[in-house]
Design an enzyme around this catalytic site. Sequence first.
Site, mmCIF file in Angstrom:
data_model
loop_
_atom_site.group_PDB
_atom_site.id
_atom_site.type_symbol
_atom_site.label_atom_id
_atom_site.label_comp_id
_atom_site.label_asym_id
_atom_site.label_seq_id
_atom_site.Cartn_x
_atom_site.Cartn_y
_atom_site.Cartn_z
ATOM 1 N N LYS A 50 0.824 -1.208 0.000
ATOM 2 C CA LYS A 50 0.000 0.000 0.000
ATOM 3 C C LYS A 50 0.861 1.262 0.000
ATOM 4 O O LYS A 50 0.416 2.329 -0.342
ATOM 5 C CB LYS A 50 -0.927 -0.008 1.218
HETATM 6 N N1 GLU Z 1 -9.333 -6.537 4.836
HETATM 7 C C1 GLU Z 1 -8.482 -7.479 4.177
HETATM 8 C C2 GLU Z 1 -7.425 -6.755 3.367
HETATM 9 O O1 GLU Z 1 -7.567 -5.594 3.071
HETATM 10 C C3 GLU Z 1 -9.246 -8.400 3.229
HETATM 11 C C4 GLU Z 1 -10.045 -9.396 3.971
HETATM 12 C C5 GLU Z 1 -10.786 -10.420 3.130
HETATM 13 O O2 GLU Z 1 -11.077 -10.175 1.946
HETATM 14 O O3 GLU Z 1 -11.133 -11.436 3.699
HETATM 15 O O4 GLU Z 1 -6.422 -7.374 3.052
#
Ligand code: GLU
Length: 283
Positions: free
Chosen positions: A257
């Site tokens: 990110k």
């Molecule tokens: N919040 C998680 C992420 O941004 C993704 C979770 C999921 O898709 O199970 O990596």
Amino acid sequence: MTVFRFAPSPNGHLHLGHALSALLNHEMARASGGRLILRIEDIDATRCRPEYEAAILEDLAWLGLAWEEPVRRQSEHLDDYRAALARLERRGLVYPGFESRAEIARLVAAREAAGPWPRDPDGAPLYPGAARELAPEVRARRLAAGEPYALRLDMAAALARVGPLAWEETGLQAGRVAAAPEAWGDVVLARKETPTSYHLAVVVDDALQGVSHVVRGEDLFWSTSVHRLLQALLGLPAPVYHHHRLIRDADGRKLAKSTRATALRELRAQGLTPEDVRRMVGL
Ligand code: GLU
């Protein structure tokens, strides 16, 4: 009716990998005449920021995605995770470990000095401590003293409560995949200051929101083992899973990110269009 979800964490800007995930969810939802929901996974208060959430919504709208309102924000539903955790606690499947991260690292180093010590699918060493064996009165005293702790799943006890688990995979390694939650050891389900971990929150929310299809990157492939175990312990339905390839940088590394070069807003600022992004992610 099928229900898909895109569930980003607002701890940075979306990059091409998120675009692939979001677009696949969008297309699969549309192809099956289903719904697409957006969930903001913001339980990590130290890393998540409202300005990142605003940027995520903007980037997704630019990509051409539409989602249902209201958007579920995990930080607003901590009681749901507390309730699930309490159910596991009542069944004697959770215990507090009081070691700091530094102490755990020292324990791992001591184990590794004696020979190989197992690592989880993400490459982190399994929990090496003995907090499960702490006497109940010691536990109670340390909790009452306000010491920091992590609540861990007693993996051996949990496995003893469920039969063999599997999931239906339609992405990479399509077919029925045997779950191997033991590979994660006694995973953390919550901490003193945070009533849930990613694993617990994702399982609770997918069930509460009626998610039928989980489409996400292959970096989460083996997390599904833990998700299936928690679903079985909590009596929750199992969605169908579809793990997709990751977009990698020129050196073959997973995108971060923090890298500006592949951030959607950076590409947009350079004049690229959503169609360019689709092409860049191979759609
Ligand atoms: N919040 C998680 C992420 O941004 C993704 C979770 C999921 O898709 O199970 O990596």
